[in-house]
Design a protein around this motif. Structure first.
Motif, PDB file in Angstrom:
ATOM      1  N   GLN A  82       0.834  -1.198   0.000  1.00 53.95           N
ATOM      2  CA  GLN A  82       0.000   0.000   0.000  1.00 53.95           C
ATOM      3  C   GLN A  82       0.871   1.251   0.000  1.00 53.95           C
ATOM      4  O   GLN A  82       2.016   1.242   0.478  1.00 53.95           O
ATOM      5  N   ARG A  83       0.293   2.310  -0.523  1.00 50.17           N
ATOM      6  CA  ARG A  83       0.993   3.595  -0.470  1.00 50.17           C
ATOM      7  C   ARG A  83       1.092   4.041   0.980  1.00 50.17           C
ATOM      8  O   ARG A  83       0.125   3.932   1.737  1.00 50.17           O
ATOM      9  N   GLU A  84       2.271   4.547   1.357  1.00 50.36           N
ATOM     10  CA  GLU A  84       2.489   4.947   2.744  1.00 50.36           C
ATOM     11  C   GLU A  84       3.073   6.352   2.816  1.00 50.36           C
ATOM     12  O   GLU A  84       3.823   6.791   1.928  1.00 50.36           O
ATOM     13  N   LEU A  85       2.741   7.034   3.898  1.00 47.72           N
ATOM     14  CA  LEU A  85       3.263   8.374   4.140  1.00 47.72           C
ATOM     15  C   LEU A  85       4.724   8.286   4.566  1.00 47.72           C
ATOM     16  O   LEU A  85       5.066   7.513   5.465  1.00 47.72           O
ATOM     17  N   VAL A  86       5.553   9.080   3.926  1.00 47.57           N
ATOM     18  CA  VAL A  86       6.988   9.120   4.253  1.00 47.57           C
ATOM     19  C   VAL A  86       7.303  10.329   5.125  1.00 47.57           C
ATOM     20  O   VAL A  86       7.957  10.212   6.163  1.00 47.57           O
ATOM     21  N   ALA A  87       6.847  11.508   4.694  1.00 47.82           N
ATOM     22  CA  ALA A  87       7.157  12.739   5.422  1.00 47.82           C
ATOM     23  C   ALA A  87       6.124  13.789   5.074  1.00 47.82           C
ATOM     24  O   ALA A  87       5.573  13.796   3.972  1.00 47.82           O
ATOM     25  N   ILE A  88       5.885  14.692   6.024  1.00 48.82           N
ATOM     26  CA  ILE A  88       4.883  15.730   5.830  1.00 48.82           C
ATOM     27  C   ILE A  88       5.399  17.033   6.429  1.00 48.82           C
ATOM     28  O   ILE A  88       6.103  17.026   7.441  1.00 48.82           O
TER      29      ILE A  88
END
Length: 114
Positions: free
Chosen positions: A44-50
């Motif tokens: 699945q697509r995952e959050l790396v940095a925000i």
């Protein structure tokens, strides 16, 4: 017309670095929360940095190795990736969010392999 265009991907060896950039147009960049996501094959697509204003957050798997930054003058967001590992291999996507507005870039491939 809103555009998010990623660049800087490529193939590197473990331990090396890459710098991704996402150039935006058609949005009031300073209003938007910007983030980098990634999707590995079969995952699945995952959050790396925000980054929101001056506040940043990172996935635990990249904390201490990746740095997200934004250049409001250039309307761009960057992701400096150091000490890359094979498990960082994925397509990396830039995302811009503000209220109901939600835009994605087309992605850039990052491959880490010896």
């Amino acid at each position: 017309q809103v555009q998010l265009v990623e660049s800087g991907g490529g193939s590197v060896q473990p331990g090396e670095s890459l710098r991704l950039s996402c150039a935006t147009s058609g949005i009031d960049f300073t209003l938007y929360v910007m983030s980098w996501w990634r999707q590995a094959p079969g995952k699945q697509r995952e959050l790396v940095a925000i980054i929101s204003g001056g506040t940043t957050n990172y996935a635990s798997s990249v904390k201490g190795r990746f740095t997200i930054s934004r250049d409001n003058a250039k309307k761009a967001v960057n992701l400096q990736m150091d000490s890359l590992k094979p498990e960082d291999t994925a397509v990396y996507y830039c995302r811009a969010q503000w209220g109901r507005s939600d835009y994605w870039g087309q992605g850039t491939q990052v491959t880490v392999s010896s």
